[in-house]
Design an enzyme around this catalytic site. Structure first.
Site, PDB file in Angstrom:
ATOM      1  N   ASP A   1       0.875  -1.176   0.000  1.00  0.00           N
ATOM      2  CA  ASP A   1       0.000   0.000   0.000  1.00  0.00           C
ATOM      3  C   ASP A   1       0.914   1.228   0.000  1.00  0.00           C
ATOM      4  O   ASP A   1       2.143   1.109  -0.160  1.00  0.00           O
ATOM      5  CB  ASP A   1      -0.989  -0.040   1.181  1.00  0.00           C
ATOM      6  CG  ASP A   1      -0.326   0.182   2.534  1.00  0.00           C
ATOM      7  OD1 ASP A   1       0.927   0.281   2.589  1.00  0.00           O
ATOM      8  OD2 ASP A   1      -1.049   0.262   3.542  1.00  0.00           O
TER       9      ASP A   1
ATOM     10  N   CYS B   1       3.392  -3.043   4.031  1.00  0.00           N
ATOM     11  CA  CYS B   1       2.529  -1.914   4.388  1.00  0.00           C
ATOM     12  C   CYS B   1       3.232  -1.170   5.521  1.00  0.00           C
ATOM     13  O   CYS B   1       4.442  -1.340   5.694  1.00  0.00           O
ATOM     14  CB  CYS B   1       1.104  -2.366   4.744  1.00  0.00           C
ATOM     15  SG  CYS B   1       0.928  -3.408   6.197  1.00  0.00           S
ATOM     16  N   GLY B   2       2.510  -0.344   6.250  1.00  0.00           N
ATOM     17  CA  GLY B   2       3.187   0.414   7.298  1.00  0.00           C
ATOM     18  C   GLY B   2       3.769  -0.479   8.373  1.00  0.00           C
ATOM     19  O   GLY B   2       4.931  -0.360   8.757  1.00  0.00           O
ATOM     20  N   THR B   3       2.930  -1.399   8.853  1.00  0.00           N
ATOM     21  CA  THR B   3       3.364  -2.308   9.919  1.00  0.00           C
ATOM     22  C   THR B   3       3.636  -3.725   9.432  1.00  0.00           C
ATOM     23  O   THR B   3       4.257  -4.515  10.148  1.00  0.00           O
ATOM     24  CB  THR B   3       2.258  -2.433  10.980  1.00  0.00           C
ATOM     25  OG1 THR B   3       1.070  -2.909  10.320  1.00  0.00           O
ATOM     26  CG2 THR B   3       1.971  -1.092  11.647  1.00  0.00           C
ATOM     27  N   GLY B   4       3.095  -4.078   8.279  1.00  0.00           N
ATOM     28  CA  GLY B   4       3.138  -5.462   7.791  1.00  0.00           C
ATOM     29  C   GLY B   4       1.962  -6.275   8.320  1.00  0.00           C
ATOM     30  O   GLY B   4       1.677  -7.368   7.825  1.00  0.00           O
ATOM     31  N   ILE B   5       1.264  -5.727   9.297  1.00  0.00           N
ATOM     32  CA  ILE B   5       0.206  -6.501   9.969  1.00  0.00           C
ATOM     33  C   ILE B   5      -1.077  -6.543   9.140  1.00  0.00           C
ATOM     34  O   ILE B   5      -1.668  -7.619   8.955  1.00  0.00           O
ATOM     35  CB  ILE B   5      -0.064  -5.933  11.379  1.00  0.00           C
ATOM     36  CG1 ILE B   5       1.181  -6.106  12.250  1.00  0.00           C
ATOM     37  CG2 ILE B   5      -1.259  -6.638  12.014  1.00  0.00           C
ATOM     38  CD1 ILE B   5       1.091  -5.410  13.599  1.00  0.00           C
TER      39      ILE B   5
ATOM     40  N   MET C   1      -1.457  -6.258   5.968  1.00  0.00           N
ATOM     41  CA  MET C   1      -1.208  -7.129   4.810  1.00  0.00           C
ATOM     42  C   MET C   1      -1.278  -8.595   5.214  1.00  0.00           C
ATOM     43  O   MET C   1      -1.862  -9.423   4.503  1.00  0.00           O
ATOM     44  CB  MET C   1       0.165  -6.831   4.194  1.00  0.00           C
ATOM     45  CG  MET C   1       0.220  -5.567   3.371  1.00  0.00           C
ATOM     46  SD  MET C   1      -0.860  -5.686   1.913  1.00  0.00           S
ATOM     47  CE  MET C   1      -0.257  -4.270   0.977  1.00  0.00           C
TER      48      MET C   1
ATOM     49  N   HIS D   1       9.572 -24.075   9.435  1.00  0.00           N
ATOM     50  CA  HIS D   1       8.541 -24.755  10.227  1.00  0.00           C
ATOM     51  C   HIS D   1       7.112 -24.533   9.741  1.00  0.00           C
ATOM     52  O   HIS D   1       6.280 -25.417   9.899  1.00  0.00           O
ATOM     53  CB  HIS D   1       8.626 -24.299  11.691  1.00  0.00           C
ATOM     54  CG  HIS D   1       9.841 -24.828  12.396  1.00  0.00           C
ATOM     55  ND1 HIS D   1      10.073 -24.629  13.731  1.00  0.00           N
ATOM     56  CD2 HIS D   1      10.908 -25.550  11.935  1.00  0.00           C
ATOM     57  CE1 HIS D   1      11.210 -25.212  14.080  1.00  0.00           C
ATOM     58  NE2 HIS D   1      11.741 -25.768  13.012  1.00  0.00           N
TER      59      HIS D   1
ATOM     60  N   HIS E   1       6.633 -31.085  10.929  1.00  0.00           N
ATOM     61  CA  HIS E   1       5.925 -29.822  10.688  1.00  0.00           C
ATOM     62  C   HIS E   1       4.813 -29.962   9.653  1.00  0.00           C
ATOM     63  O   HIS E   1       3.910 -29.141   9.606  1.00  0.00           O
ATOM     64  CB  HIS E   1       6.918 -28.737  10.254  1.00  0.00           C
ATOM     65  CG  HIS E   1       7.960 -28.490  11.295  1.00  0.00           C
ATOM     66  ND1 HIS E   1       7.669 -27.927  12.508  1.00  0.00           N
ATOM     67  CD2 HIS E   1       9.283 -28.793  11.308  1.00  0.00           C
ATOM     68  CE1 HIS E   1       8.768 -27.867  13.236  1.00  0.00           C
ATOM     69  NE2 HIS E   1       9.758 -28.388  12.530  1.00  0.00           N
TER      70      HIS E   1
HETATM   71  C1  RB5 Z   1      -1.623   2.873   6.408  1.00  0.00           C
HETATM   72  O1  RB5 Z   1      -1.563   4.095   7.054  1.00  0.00           O
HETATM   73  C2  RB5 Z   1      -1.376   1.753   7.410  1.00  0.00           C
HETATM   74  O2  RB5 Z   1      -2.467   1.607   8.248  1.00  0.00           O
HETATM   75  C3  RB5 Z   1      -1.085   0.471   6.681  1.00  0.00           C
HETATM   76  O3  RB5 Z   1       0.003   0.656   5.855  1.00  0.00           O
HETATM   77  C4  RB5 Z   1      -0.748  -0.729   7.549  1.00  0.00           C
HETATM   78  O4  RB5 Z   1       0.229  -0.423   8.467  1.00  0.00           O
HETATM   79  C5  RB5 Z   1      -1.853  -1.456   8.135  1.00  0.00           C
HETATM   80  O5  RB5 Z   1      -1.670  -2.505   8.769  1.00  0.00           O
END
Ligand code: RB5
Length: 150
Positions: A8, A65-69, A71, A98, A133
């Site tokens: 993103d 993405c910003g955190t990867g979370i 996504m 694993h 695994h």
């Molecule tokens: C975008 O601002 C941010 O929320 C997105 O990149 C991501 O970190 C979400 O998990």
């Protein structure tokens, strides 16, 4: 390897640098976007990458993405995807050994370019260990199919 890669806006800059890094190192990237730093939701990008992996068009996927979370949460909703959000070398290695992870997610606001390259390298170079695994992976698939393990 043929890699589906996407981000993103939060991951755009890092993703573009990773495409260059990976291609300079002999991989082929299918860059599904985004292609500008304009704000864009992450779930459709996660889906695009994931579908290319599940269909076999690409051997593996990378999402930023910003955190990867966000996504990783979205990618893991696609049947057959085992997406791992990693920000350390050990996790990126062991999620291949694993968990047979098939998508690597990273946060551009969490890891710098140098670490992101190392995470990609170890993720792409490490084979699934199989053995004990495999049954664990099979259980994840059963959950995905609506079965209970209880
Ligand atoms: C975008 O601002 C941010 O929320 C997105 O990149 C991501 O970190 C979400 O998990």
């Amino acid at each position: 390897m043929i890699i589906a890669i996407g981000s993103d806006h939060g991951g755009f800059e890092l993703k573009e640098k990773l495409v260059k890094y990976l291609e300079d190192n002999g991989h082929q990237c299918v860059n599904v976007g985004c292609h500008t730093s304009d704000s864009v939701n992450y779930a459709p990008i996660a889906e695009k990458v994931s579908r290319k992996v599940v269909s076999g068009e690409c051997e593996t996927g990378i999402l930023v993405c910003g955190t990867g979370i966000g996504m990783s949460l979205a990618a893991n909703k696609i049947k057959g995807i085992r997406a791992a959000c990693c920000s350390d070398y050990f996790s990126a290695k062991y999620t291949r050994l694993h968990n047979d992870a098939n998508v690597l997610c990273m946060g551009a606001r969490v890891v710098g370019y140098g670490l992101a390259c190392e995470l990609c390298d170890v993720f792409l170079a490490t084979e699934f260990e199989g053995g004990r695994h495999q049954s664990r992976i099979d259980e994840i698939a059963r959950l995905e199919n609506g079965e209970t393990l209880l």
